[in-house]
Design an enzyme around this catalytic site. Structure first.
Site, PDB file in Angstrom:
ATOM      1  N   MET A  34       0.885  -1.396   0.440  1.00 31.95           N
ATOM      2  CA  MET A  34      -0.001   0.136  -0.406  1.00 31.95           C
ATOM      3  C   MET A  34       0.153   1.053   0.017  1.00 31.95           C
ATOM      4  O   MET A  34       0.479   1.934   1.456  1.00 31.95           O
ATOM      5  CB  MET A  34      -0.441   0.438   1.490  1.00 31.95           C
ATOM      6  N   HIS A  62      -3.992  -6.535  -9.108  1.00 35.16           N
ATOM      7  CA  HIS A  62      -5.045  -5.173  -8.695  1.00 35.16           C
ATOM      8  C   HIS A  62      -6.096  -6.317  -9.099  1.00 35.16           C
ATOM      9  O   HIS A  62      -6.394  -6.812  -9.933  1.00 35.16           O
ATOM     10  CB  HIS A  62      -4.295  -4.640  -9.553  1.00 35.16           C
ATOM     11  N   THR A 109       4.699  -0.007 -13.792  1.00 35.21           N
ATOM     12  CA  THR A 109       5.398   1.688 -14.331  1.00 35.21           C
ATOM     13  C   THR A 109       5.238   2.762 -13.534  1.00 35.21           C
ATOM     14  O   THR A 109       4.574   2.367 -12.607  1.00 35.21           O
ATOM     15  CB  THR A 109       4.931   1.782 -16.158  1.00 35.21           C
TER      16      THR A 109
HETATM   17  C1  GRF Z   1      -5.344  -7.831  -3.037  1.00 33.07           C
HETATM   18  O1  GRF Z   1      -6.892  -8.327  -3.597  1.00 33.07           O
HETATM   19  C2  GRF Z   1      -4.659  -7.198  -4.021  1.00 33.07           C
HETATM   20  O2  GRF Z   1      -5.082  -7.637  -5.458  1.00 33.07           O
HETATM   21  C3  GRF Z   1      -4.163  -5.682  -3.860  1.00 33.07           C
HETATM   22  O3  GRF Z   1      -4.583  -5.923  -2.345  1.00 33.07           O
HETATM   23  C4  GRF Z   1      -5.050  -7.074  -1.605  1.00 33.07           C
HETATM   24  C5  GRF Z   1      -3.427  -7.563  -1.042  1.00 33.07           C
HETATM   25  O4  GRF Z   1      -3.895  -8.879  -1.013  1.00 33.07           O
HETATM   26  N1  GRF Z   1      -3.380  -5.687  -4.336  1.00 33.07           N
HETATM   27  P1  GRF Z   1      -3.987  -9.919   0.246  1.00 33.07           P
HETATM   28  O5  GRF Z   1      -2.883  -9.110   1.416  1.00 33.07           O
HETATM   29  O6  GRF Z   1      -2.460 -10.578  -0.305  1.00 33.07           O
HETATM   30  O7  GRF Z   1      -4.221 -10.743   1.070  1.00 33.07           O
END
Ligand code: GRF
Length: 211
Positions: free
Chosen positions: A96, A115, A147
């Site tokens: 994040m 994603h 990217t």
């Molecule tokens: C997933 O839904 C992924 O697509 C997004 O963040 C979430 C991460 O889930 N980027 P986790 O931490 O792998 O359980």
């Protein structure tokens, strides 16, 4: 063939990390996790890493807060760790934090993200909620190269998930997550086999085999 050394960047519960670990254990991917890095000291992903005897490194973003460009400075720290562990492929798994050019350029076409939507629809946060509110009938997930444009990199694999009348954000997210856990290891294996070739915006999969 030596195993491809992966660095996983994760901030949260780490279910995609877990899926990658499971695929490695099942030998469906020819890779090893060299290091798991988090910007969140309390992430379940770090617990999972350590539980499996993997290197788990927390890098505190506050350590870079006084730098002229804190985000770049943070990514330089990440880069040092990736280089220390000789990482060949970086996988973002619920990471994040925006990654900056310092990191993206060092790992061009060697850094992937997952994603929870069919990009380019519904980028950025709360993708599943966005899809439901839009009234989409189908959503899914996307693995793409990273990217500088957020969620804009060339697409490696997608999986579709129908949105049902009775779905809530939670039920839809859970079904998308099942697909995430299936396709992320697939994308990693394609990379490990040297089957991904980027041509402009397109990722060509050389000899994809059965899906
Ligand atoms: C997933 O839904 C992924 O697509 C997004 O963040 C979430 C991460 O889930 N980027 P986790 O931490 O792998 O359980």
């Amino acid at each position: 063939m030596p195993l491809v050394r992966i660095g996983v960047l994760a901030s949260g519960r780490g279910s995609n990390l877990q899926a990658i670990i499971a695929a490695i254990q099942a030998r469906t991917i020819e890779a090893s996790i060299a290091v798991v890095i988090s910007n969140n000291q309390h992430s379940v992903a770090l617990d999972r890493a350590r539980h499996h005897g993997l290197e788990g490194v927390y890098i505190d973003p506050r350590a870079c807060a006084q730098e002229p460009d804190p985000h770049q400075a943070y990514d330089r720290k990440i880069l040092q760790v990736l280089e220390k562990f000789d990482v060949q492929l970086v996988t973002l798994a619920g990471y994040m934090k925006i990654v900056t050019p310092a990191l993206i350029q060092a790992y061009q076409w060697r850094m992937m993200n997952i994603h929870p939507s069919l990009l380019p629809a519904f980028p950025r946060l709360n993708a599943q909620k966005q899809a439901m509110e839009w009234g989409a009938k189908i959503s899914g997930c996307t693995v793409h190269f990273v990217t500088e444009g957020v969620d804009e990199g060339p697409i490696i694999i997608q999986a579709s998930v129908p949105i049902q009348e009775e779905d809530t954000v939670e039920t839809l997210s859970a079904r998308i997550l099942e697909q995430e856990h299936r396709v992320y290891p697939q994308a990693i294996q394609l990379f490990a086999e040297g089957k991904l070739s980027v041509e402009g915006r397109r990722v060509r999969i050389i000899d994809p085999g059965p899906n």
